[in-house]
Design an enzyme around this catalytic site. Structure first.
Site, PDB file in Angstrom:
ATOM      1  N   LYS A  12      26.519 100.317  87.414  1.00 53.28           N
ATOM      2  CA  LYS A  12      26.985 100.604  88.774  1.00 53.28           C
ATOM      3  C   LYS A  12      25.778 100.997  89.614  1.00 53.28           C
ATOM      4  CE  LYS A  12      26.397 105.260  88.604  1.00 53.28           C
ATOM      5  NZ  LYS A  12      25.306 105.913  89.386  1.00 53.28           N
ATOM      6  N   LEU A  50      21.875 103.948  86.812  1.00 48.05           N
ATOM      7  CA  LEU A  50      22.813 102.830  86.790  1.00 48.05           C
ATOM      8  C   LEU A  50      24.053 103.106  85.952  1.00 48.05           C
ATOM      9  CD1 LEU A  50      20.207  99.940  86.381  1.00 48.05           C
ATOM     10  CD2 LEU A  50      21.349 100.672  88.485  1.00 48.05           C
ATOM     11  N   ASP A  56      30.520 110.812  85.598  1.00 51.28           N
ATOM     12  CA  ASP A  56      30.816 109.502  86.179  1.00 51.28           C
ATOM     13  C   ASP A  56      31.465 108.536  85.192  1.00 51.28           C
ATOM     14  OD1 ASP A  56      28.610 109.093  84.591  1.00 51.28           O
ATOM     15  OD2 ASP A  56      27.461 107.973  86.074  1.00 51.28           O
ATOM     16  N   SER A  82      27.246 105.959  80.474  1.00 48.39           N
ATOM     17  CA  SER A  82      28.616 106.293  80.862  1.00 48.39           C
ATOM     18  C   SER A  82      29.526 105.078  80.764  1.00 48.39           C
ATOM     19  CB  SER A  82      28.638 106.839  82.297  1.00 48.39           C
ATOM     20  OG  SER A  82      27.913 108.044  82.397  1.00 48.39           O
ATOM     21  N   GLY A 127      24.513 103.352  82.689  1.00 47.46           N
ATOM     22  CA  GLY A 127      24.700 102.523  81.503  1.00 47.46           C
ATOM     23  C   GLY A 127      25.369 103.242  80.347  1.00 47.46           C
TER      24      GLY A 127
END
Length: 275
Positions: free
Chosen positions: A8, A101, A138, A105, A103
């Protein structure tokens, strides 16, 4: 069974205040991007000499013990409540670590979703989000994996009606490590004039100069190369560019494919179409 956890980006990131518990409240919009790991689970079938899980890693190196990996923690949290079968976990890391980014999570959230499906636990998304939130602020975002406005410490979510499907993303992570702890220590919390949730409702062409990542103010002077990459994005024709999260990755949103670029040796570079 195999799945592909995606990364994300943060569209804007305002650090609004420091809390009494030492954490910081923030405002940001999470948006999923097509940079993916590969995560596979295989039941071990109670083979002799096997433990509850076996973790095999490939791709980018991940520091730390297997017990501390978020995919293992995701397995353990469901195993505690449902007594899951023993499994082998194969994780191929492609999303850069320490890049802002999400990753790790994403890997954890996709593990929860995959275990739920594989072993027919029949957990609704709301319950999966509860489990994910226990693994990281997150993590729960990646359960629904849709554009989301996040508040609190990044754990209070509300939907955002936003589509960037007409844009391409160019993502760059230089060979630079930015400590999240140090980044927060240098930040100066303040209330922004406008929330990222409101700004992203404007045309993307109007985001520059309005949609800001507060970490850039402290990270760029410490690591000038990261700021230079952002400026290079604009020289290449980006409609909007920003650092993502508190990490060292920078992304640019483009109307067309970027065919020629040079971000230096050791940089992770990825380009794709947003959905």
């Amino acid at each position: 069974m195999i799945t592909f956890p995606n990364a994300k980006i943060n569209l804007g990131l305002n650090i609004t205040e420091k809390r009494p518990d030492g954490y910081h409240n923030l405002e940001t919009v999470f948006y999923p991007v097509p940079v993916e790991d590969a995560l596979e689970i295989t039941p071990l079938g109670g083979a002799p000499g096997k433990g509850k899980y076996v973790l095999k890693l490939a791709g980018q190196r991940i520091e730390g013990n297997a017990e501390d990996n978020l995919v293992v923690k995701a397995y353990r949290i469901l195993d505690h409540d449902f007594g899951l079968p023993s499994i082998e976990i194969n994780l191929l890391k492609h999303i850069p670590t320490g890049a802002g980014l999400g990753g790790g999570s994403s890997d954890a959230a996709f593990m929860l979703k995959m275990l739920n499906e594989k072993f027919a636990l029949n957990l609704p998304e709301e319950k999966l989000e509860d489990y994910a939130a226990r693994l990281g602020a997150d993590c729960a975002f990646f359960i629904r994996n849709k554009p989301t406005y996040a508040e609190g410490i990044g754990n209070l979510f509300s939907p955002v009606h936003l589509s960037l499907e007409d844009y391409r993303i160019l993502l760059v992570k230089p060979d630079i490590f930015v400590s999240t702890r140090d980044a927060f220590a240098r930040i100066k919390p303040r209330r922004a004039d406008a929330s990222p949730k409101d700004i992203v409702c404007l045309p993307v062409e109007e985001w520059r100069g309005r949609l800001a990542n507060d970490f850039e103010e402290s990270v760029f002077p410490q690591f000038p190369r990261i700021g230079e990459i952002k400026e290079e994005m604009y020289r290449l024709g980006a409609v909007y560019a920003s650092m993502s999260g508190s990490g060292s990755s920078v992304y640019g949103l483009f109307r067309e494919e970027v065919k020629e670029y040079d971000f230096g040796p050791g940089s992770f570079v990825c380009q794709g179409v947003l959905r």
